[in-house]
Design a protein around this motif. Sequence first.
Motif, mmCIF file in Angstrom:
data_model
loop_
_atom_site.group_PDB
_atom_site.id
_atom_site.type_symbol
_atom_site.label_atom_id
_atom_site.label_comp_id
_atom_site.label_asym_id
_atom_site.label_seq_id
_atom_site.Cartn_x
_atom_site.Cartn_y
_atom_site.Cartn_z
ATOM 1 N N SER A 1 33.273 28.259 46.552
ATOM 2 C CA SER A 1 32.257 27.395 46.872
ATOM 3 C C SER A 1 31.035 28.140 46.836
ATOM 4 O O SER A 1 30.654 29.170 47.029
ATOM 5 C CB SER A 1 32.951 27.066 48.217
ATOM 6 O OG SER A 1 32.724 28.037 49.226
ATOM 7 N N SER A 2 30.015 27.260 47.161
ATOM 8 C CA SER A 2 28.735 27.745 47.376
ATOM 9 C C SER A 2 28.419 28.679 48.619
ATOM 10 O O SER A 2 27.704 29.815 48.190
ATOM 11 C CB SER A 2 27.669 26.425 47.293
ATOM 12 O OG SER A 2 27.892 25.708 48.456
ATOM 13 N N SER A 3 28.895 28.268 49.383
ATOM 14 C CA SER A 3 28.837 29.315 50.736
ATOM 15 C C SER A 3 29.554 30.587 50.593
ATOM 16 O O SER A 3 29.106 31.674 50.906
ATOM 17 C CB SER A 3 29.246 28.497 52.030
ATOM 18 O OG SER A 3 30.779 28.155 51.750
ATOM 19 N N CYS A 4 30.558 30.563 49.834
ATOM 20 C CA CYS A 4 31.339 31.685 49.369
ATOM 21 C C CYS A 4 30.682 32.607 48.479
ATOM 22 O O CYS A 4 30.519 33.819 48.303
ATOM 23 C CB CYS A 4 32.794 31.569 49.150
ATOM 24 S SG CYS A 4 33.851 31.061 50.409
ATOM 25 N N CYS B 1 36.169 34.639 52.586
ATOM 26 C CA CYS B 1 36.241 33.915 51.424
ATOM 27 C C CYS B 1 37.283 34.477 50.331
ATOM 28 O O CYS B 1 37.132 33.945 49.379
ATOM 29 C CB CYS B 1 34.855 33.854 50.750
ATOM 30 S SG CYS B 1 33.721 33.061 51.755
#
Length: 96
Positions: A63-66, A95
Amino acid sequence: MYKKFTKIIFMLVLANMTFAGCELLDMEEEEEEETSTDNSTYTYKYTCPTGRTNSIQIPNRLSSSCKRAWEYYARTVGCNDMDNYEDAARGYNACK
């Protein structure tokens, strides 16, 4: 001679049915459907305060946050920024 001929035909038919039956009963395990995993990566490049430039491959499937957490971890460890290591490791490990 008729009995011998009949017996030979019977044996051939029986053998044929036996081999065909074995093939029909030969139940192989069904192959599980493979789920495709995105193994592609992108290159993350960063420059340390010392001026050294590094790069690392990061999986696109994150994901973008990971992705941001992995980038932060790479930069922290790669630049030997021990003041921020705990924070970077926490995000990275969340993550995995």
